[in-house]
Scaffold this active site. Structure first.
Site: not given
Ligand code: ATP
Ligand code: LTN
Length: 332
Positions: A114, A196, A199
């Site tokens: 980040k 990964k 969002k």
């Molecule tokens: P950001 O982009 O704002 O960092 P993010 O899309 O990575 O957000 P989070 O809000 O950090 O998502 O994650 C929410 C939950 O979903 C957490 O438990 C995280 O481990 C899980 N998660 C997020 N992205 C994935 C993914 N691609 N596959 C599996 N689990 C995920």
């Protein structure tokens, strides 16, 4: 009667919920609701570690609550709340900050990623984010924390902080276990399958949102990046795109990789991608429809988060009082 174990997790309302957060986290929450005493929240305090537009943050927080319910989290069985409504999170986070080391925080991969993404705003909150997450978990004496694989490191740090605190003051905190699913723990981007799915992805085709309309879902899966081999086979190192689609298809249909390989043997990638898209469309359809229906009833959603915060605060406060006493604060 034996008390149920506690399960707790949160998601930042930093964007629309993705297929990754559904398969990696939320879906597993709903499945275990009868077995555990469950707490799920919107991590709005974590979200402001990155600049937000206030109106968007408010809207996404409420949409996320509606989506939690639509994903099967019955507010009668699960305590659903908004993190900033329970002040004990911030209060315990401060204390835990004083038991978390600079070196530990510097090693967090999410912080490193980040800070590279937001080089103009590497604020102290972004750095101490894991101490707030530890507070979220430890306040409720949670046994299990269902998250995707990317949150494993934060869960491990939470355990280290809890063990350090308990080592000084006796058994104050329950040591929580992360709960990471075997399939679905790391869903990859459809356009760059070595990253990964997230969002905050800037490529609109890589990320699938849970509330995307069927035609949008169909288009994204049709465009998903594959390889030049033409065989549906699970091999994440050499075939990251196809393996990711297999993972998604397995989650959506319950079939294992061997069965999927057999189902699509000798068929082109086009057929496979369409089948994955269709399976995801059917999985997401009831969630989107129910979210829309719930969003039309703001009074109901308000009653859910108000009751949730009351229940959460009464539990959180017990832990906070104990902590305050242990560290030597004078009781009022
Ligand atoms: P950001 O982009 O704002 O960092 P993010 O899309 O990575 O957000 P989070 O809000 O950090 O998502 O994650 C929410 C939950 O979903 C957490 O438990 C995280 O481990 C899980 N998660 C997020 N992205 C994935 C993914 N691609 N596959 C599996 N689990 C995920
Ligand atoms: N850091 C998590 C969100 C989060 C969380 C928590 C998850 C904040 N507090 C407590 C589990 C338990 C993320 O998904 N980025």
């Amino acid at each position: 009667m034996e008390e149920k174990k506690r399960m707790l997790s949160g998601i930042q309302p930093s964007g629309e919920l993705t297929l990754g957060s559904y398969l990696g986290a939320i879906r597993n929450w709903a499945e275990r609701a009868d077995e555990f005493d469950c707490y799920y929240f919107m991590a709005d305090m974590h979200t402001i570690t990155v600049r937000q537009t206030p109106a968007d943050l408010r809207r996404r927080t409420i949409t996320q609550l509606a989506a939690y319910i639509a994903c099967g989290l019955d507010p009668e069985k699960n305590t659903l709340f908004i993190q900033s409504h329970v002040p004990q999170h911030a209060q315990l986070a401060w204390v835990l900050n004083c038991y978390t080391m600079f070196g530990e925080l510097s090693r967090m991969t999410q912080f490193k990623a980040k800070s590279a993404q937001h080089a103009e705003n590497i604020n102290a909150g972004l750095f101490t984010y894991p101490a707030l997450m530890a507070a979220d978990i430890l306040l409720y004496q949670a046994d299990m924390v269902p998250v995707g694989e990317d949150q494993k490191q934060h869960c491990e740090l939470t355990r280290d902080i809890a063990e350090r605190f308990n080592g000084i003051y006796g058994d104050v905190f329950k040591i929580p276990e992360p709960y990471i699913p075997k399939v679905g723990a790391r869903i990859m981007s459809l356009s760059t399958p070595t990253n990964k799915m997230s969002k905050s992805d800037t490529d609109p085709n890589g990320c699938v949102y849970l509330l995307d309309k069927p035609e949008v879902l169909a288009r994204k899966f049709k465009r998903a990046v594959t390889d030049s081999e033409m065989s549906v086979r699970f091999d994440p190192v050499n075939k990251p795109g196809i393996s990711n689609l297999m993972q998604i298809y397995s989650c959506a249909t319950g079939r294992d990789y061997a069965a999927i390989e057999q189902e699509f043997a000798g068929q082109g990638y086009g057929t496979f991608k369409t089948a994955v898209g269709d399976a995801v469309i059917e999985m997401c359809r009831p969630i989107r429809e129910e979210t829309d229906r719930l969003l039309a009833d703001k009074a109901y959603l308000q009653s859910v988060y108000t009751n949730g915060a009351d229940k959460a605060a009464s539990i959180a406060n017990k832990t906070l009082r104990k902590v305050y006493k242990k560290v030597g604060f004078v009781q009022r």
